[in-house]
Design a protein around this motif. Structure first.
Motif, PDB file in Angstrom:
ATOM      1  N   ASN A   4       0.858  -1.225  -0.030  1.00 28.99           N
ATOM      2  CA  ASN A   4       0.092  -0.256  -0.098  1.00 28.99           C
ATOM      3  C   ASN A   4       1.027   1.166  -0.050  1.00 28.99           C
ATOM      4  OD1 ASN A   4      -2.368  -1.504   0.156  1.00 28.99           O
ATOM      5  ND2 ASN A   4      -2.128  -1.667   2.353  1.00 28.99           N
ATOM      6  N   ILE A   5       0.391   1.983  -0.600  1.00 32.47           N
ATOM      7  CA  ILE A   5       1.003   3.531  -0.598  1.00 32.47           C
ATOM      8  C   ILE A   5       0.706   4.191   0.640  1.00 32.47           C
ATOM      9  CG2 ILE A   5       1.305   5.733  -1.540  1.00 32.47           C
ATOM     10  CD1 ILE A   5       1.233   4.408  -4.470  1.00 32.47           C
ATOM     11  N   ASP A   6       1.568   4.668   1.341  1.00 27.60           N
ATOM     12  CA  ASP A   6       1.341   5.179   2.902  1.00 27.60           C
ATOM     13  C   ASP A   6       1.203   6.818   2.729  1.00 27.60           C
ATOM     14  OD1 ASP A   6       0.541   5.125   5.401  1.00 27.60           O
ATOM     15  OD2 ASP A   6       2.822   4.936   6.102  1.00 27.60           O
ATOM     16  N   MET A   7      -0.023   7.249   1.838  1.00 26.61           N
ATOM     17  CA  MET A   7      -0.354   8.554   1.804  1.00 26.61           C
ATOM     18  C   MET A   7      -1.910   8.693   1.665  1.00 26.61           C
ATOM     19  SD  MET A   7       2.010  10.311  -0.908  1.00 26.61           S
ATOM     20  CE  MET A   7       3.087   9.114  -1.634  1.00 26.61           C
ATOM     21  N   ASN A   9      -5.116  11.119   0.233  1.00 25.07           N
ATOM     22  CA  ASN A   9      -5.292  11.379  -0.950  1.00 25.07           C
ATOM     23  C   ASN A   9      -4.940  12.888  -1.217  1.00 25.07           C
ATOM     24  OD1 ASN A   9      -6.817   9.163  -1.632  1.00 25.07           O
ATOM     25  ND2 ASN A   9      -8.853  10.134  -1.899  1.00 25.07           N
ATOM     26  N   TYR A  12      -1.084  13.044  -1.501  1.00 23.15           N
ATOM     27  CA  TYR A  12      -0.699  12.228  -2.862  1.00 23.15           C
ATOM     28  C   TYR A  12      -0.835  13.494  -3.777  1.00 23.15           C
ATOM     29  CZ  TYR A  12      -0.157   9.360  -6.975  1.00 23.15           C
ATOM     30  OH  TYR A  12       0.145   8.588  -7.996  1.00 23.15           O
ATOM     31  N   SER A  13      -1.907  14.048  -3.908  1.00 23.17           N
ATOM     32  CA  SER A  13      -2.307  15.174  -4.878  1.00 23.17           C
ATOM     33  C   SER A  13      -1.215  16.132  -4.745  1.00 23.17           C
ATOM     34  CB  SER A  13      -3.596  16.122  -4.573  1.00 23.17           C
ATOM     35  OG  SER A  13      -4.702  14.937  -5.001  1.00 23.17           O
ATOM     36  N   TYR A  15       1.891  16.065  -3.516  1.00 23.26           N
ATOM     37  CA  TYR A  15       3.081  15.261  -4.141  1.00 23.26           C
ATOM     38  C   TYR A  15       3.045  15.245  -5.658  1.00 23.26           C
ATOM     39  CZ  TYR A  15       5.835  11.191  -5.125  1.00 23.26           C
ATOM     40  OH  TYR A  15       6.932  10.570  -5.761  1.00 23.26           O
ATOM     41  N   VAL A  16       1.887  14.774  -6.101  1.00 25.99           N
ATOM     42  CA  VAL A  16       2.018  14.822  -7.656  1.00 25.99           C
ATOM     43  C   VAL A  16       2.016  16.102  -8.120  1.00 25.99           C
ATOM     44  CG1 VAL A  16       0.319  14.488  -9.726  1.00 25.99           C
ATOM     45  CG2 VAL A  16       0.598  12.579  -7.852  1.00 25.99           C
TER      46      VAL A  16
ATOM     47  N   PHE B 195      -6.584   7.145  -5.873  1.00 30.91           N
ATOM     48  CA  PHE B 195      -6.094   8.149  -4.690  1.00 30.91           C
ATOM     49  C   PHE B 195      -6.406   9.454  -4.997  1.00 30.91           C
ATOM     50  CE2 PHE B 195      -3.217   4.860  -3.148  1.00 30.91           C
ATOM     51  CZ  PHE B 195      -2.721   5.430  -2.104  1.00 30.91           C
ATOM     52  N   ILE B 197      -7.325  11.527  -7.485  1.00 30.42           N
ATOM     53  CA  ILE B 197      -6.862  12.371  -8.601  1.00 30.42           C
ATOM     54  C   ILE B 197      -8.000  12.385  -9.476  1.00 30.42           C
ATOM     55  CG2 ILE B 197      -5.337  12.683 -10.794  1.00 30.42           C
ATOM     56  CD1 ILE B 197      -3.508  12.932  -8.096  1.00 30.42           C
ATOM     57  N   GLN B 248       8.425   5.701  -5.723  1.00 28.80           N
ATOM     58  CA  GLN B 248       7.611   5.244  -4.608  1.00 28.80           C
ATOM     59  C   GLN B 248       8.267   3.980  -4.258  1.00 28.80           C
ATOM     60  OE1 GLN B 248       5.131   6.129  -3.128  1.00 28.80           O
ATOM     61  NE2 GLN B 248       4.986   4.075  -1.903  1.00 28.80           N
TER      62      GLN B 248
END
Lengths: 152, 338
Positions: A4-7, A9, A12-13, A15-16, B195, B197, B248
């Motif tokens: 799992n990605i430990d972030m 939403n 993550y947004s 970061y993107v 996530f 987006i 990641q």
């Protein structure tokens, strides 16, 4: 290995967004200004020619609009306007030639679905909202203009 | 046999006998042009609409696959196929002429691995002998469904990707000592991951978590290490999505930069072709795998690869309603030896 990605939403947004390349704002503004300006200058030149030949101002600007709409449609049909739009952005979208482009482009695209349900129904797919809110806002502004004129 | 949480081990090790690929003019201008079997300079392929053109491309590709394998359509038990268009019309219309039982699939751009994984599972279970997996996408038909009309003059976001005009088809057959070809050993079906987006012009970022989840789950299920594979090939994460994926893994303490490849990055030359973050679409991995990676495996330049196609499961409607983009990834392990 964690599957799992430990972030969250939001994390993550953010970061993107930090990782993504932004649009080249200054470059885009420069080209939009230049191309938009040139289109307006062409329009002014056409008006001036009409005025020189003795047409009244109102007629001259109507003819100019018609000619610019034709130019936008013509350049769209030979696949040049989309190339211009690629670097000019708002510079070629905002003037009336861009409006013409936004009507002609779906007309070409949806011809394959027939003249009624394809071309006819989809022609104003992009320009439709501009017309709806353009007309609505002009009515509202007109109403207040009328009110103010009564009291002044 | 199911192993771990999401993986099927194909204990009868079906073989990937042959592949075929076909692409459009822009892909032929790209760096992988020598690897594609067929190509067209005409985006219409002589048809009246882009949808018909895409269908024709898929049909031509499947026919080419049959001729490469020395078979005819009556020898094929099933065909698993899918594309991006509403109701999967490219596949349905193409296969109408082929007279083969058809299983239509939709997994957005993840459909290639989805169809290959199902075809391999069917062969493994002895439900059929010769099964084809194929997908297609077409830049022009995808643009009009998902974005703006082609002639509309607008600017693309730097994170946007360009739908590949291409198709790829693969033929899976049962294991037999007389056939010298690649083995399909494991398939891993992914979960839907979201996530949050919402930007339809940034699919790479939306799909990366799905790719990460499927790859790590696959490794966990098979008890394999990352360096088991010569390459981990993702479908269409694009430049940004690939960067996020490498990052990641880095955070988890693994360096995959030297083994990770992305079909969307490989298919175009970013500088010369103005494709922003790279290629995307069902046809992206289909054509790049069937053309380039199949050749690399055949010539033993690579021996074990994991292909992971990634899909964004949104529609223009769900985006207009303000929904975020759920994503999925499916993985197939392909090896020269078992």
């Amino acid at each position: 290995m964690n599957t799992n990605i430990d972030m969250s939403n939001k994390e993550y947004s953010d970061y993107v967004e930090k990782k993504a390349t932004n649009s080249p704002l200054l470059k885009n503004i420069f080209w939009a200004f230049l191309v938009g300006g040139i289109i307006c200058m062409i329009g002014q030149a056409i008006t001036d020619v009409f005025l020189k030949f003795g047409f009244p101002k109102e007629q001259a600007s109507t003819y100019t609009t018609i000619i610019l709409i034709f130019l936008g449609a013509f350049l769209t049909s030979i696949n040049l306007y989309s190339k211009l739009g690629k670097f000019a952005g708002a510079g070629s979208v905002i003037p009336i030639t861009g409006f013409s482009n936004s009507v002609v482009a779906p007309a070409i695209e949806f011809k394959t679905e027939g003249y009624i349900l394809g071309l006819g129904a989809n022609m104003f797919k992009i320009a439709g909202p501009v017309l709806v809110y353009g007309v609505t806002s002009s009515i509202i502004v007109g109403f207040f203009y009328w009110l103010i004129k009564i009291f002044l | 046999m199911k192993i771990g949480s999401q993986t099927i081990q194909l204990e009868n090790t079906p073989k990937l006998l042959q592949t075929a690929s076909m692409v459009g003019p822009k892909e032929m201008d790209g760096p992988l042009n020598q690897f594609f079997d067929l190509h067209t300079d005409d985006v219409f392929l002589g048809e009246k609409s882009f949808e018909k053109a895409e269908s024709k491309m898929l049909e031509q590709c499947v026919n080419h696959l049959l001729s490469k394998a020395g078979m005819n359509n009556s020898m094929i038990d099933y065909i698993f196929a899918g594309d991006l268009l509403n109701q999967c019309i490219s596949s349905g219309y193409a296969i109408r002429n082929l007279n083969i039982p058809f299983i239509g699939l939709y997994g957005a751009c993840s459909t290639f691995c989805e169809s290959l994984a199902l075809a391999a599972s069917f062969v493994n279970a002895n439900y059929g002998k010769n099964i084809i997996a194929t997908t297609s996408s077409h830049f022009c038909s995808a643009e009009r469904q998902f974005r703006m009309p082609l002639e509309h003059g607008n600017q693309q976001s730097p994170t946007s990707q360009c739908t590949v005009t291409g198709t790829g088809a693969a033929l899976v057959v049962p294991n037999s000592s007389s056939i010298h070809s690649l083995y399909i050993t494991h398939v891993t079906f992914g979960k839907v991951i979201d996530f949050g987006i919402k930007d339809m012009t940034n699919m790479g970022a939306a799909m990366m978590p799905a790719a990460y989840s499927t790859i790590t789950t696959h490794l966990q299920d098979t008890k394999r290490k990352l360096d088991y594979y010569d390459a981990i090939v993702t479908g269409d994460l694009g430049i940004l999505g690939s960067e996020l994926l490498v990052d990641q893994f880095q955070k988890e303490g693994y360096d995959i930069s030297h083994i990770h490849k992305d079909c969307g990055v490989l298919i175009y030359d970013k500088e010369k072709q103005d494709t922003h973050c790279g290629g995307s679409g069902c046809g992206c991995m289909a054509s790049v795998f069937s053309g380039y990676f199949f050749e690399q495996l055949k010539s033993k330049k690579m021996n074990k690869i994991l292909i992971v196609s990634t899909g964004a499961l949104m529609s223009p409607l769900s985006i207009q309603q303000g929904e975020s983009i759920p994503s999925i990834a499916h993985a197939v392990a392909i090896e020269n030896e078992v």
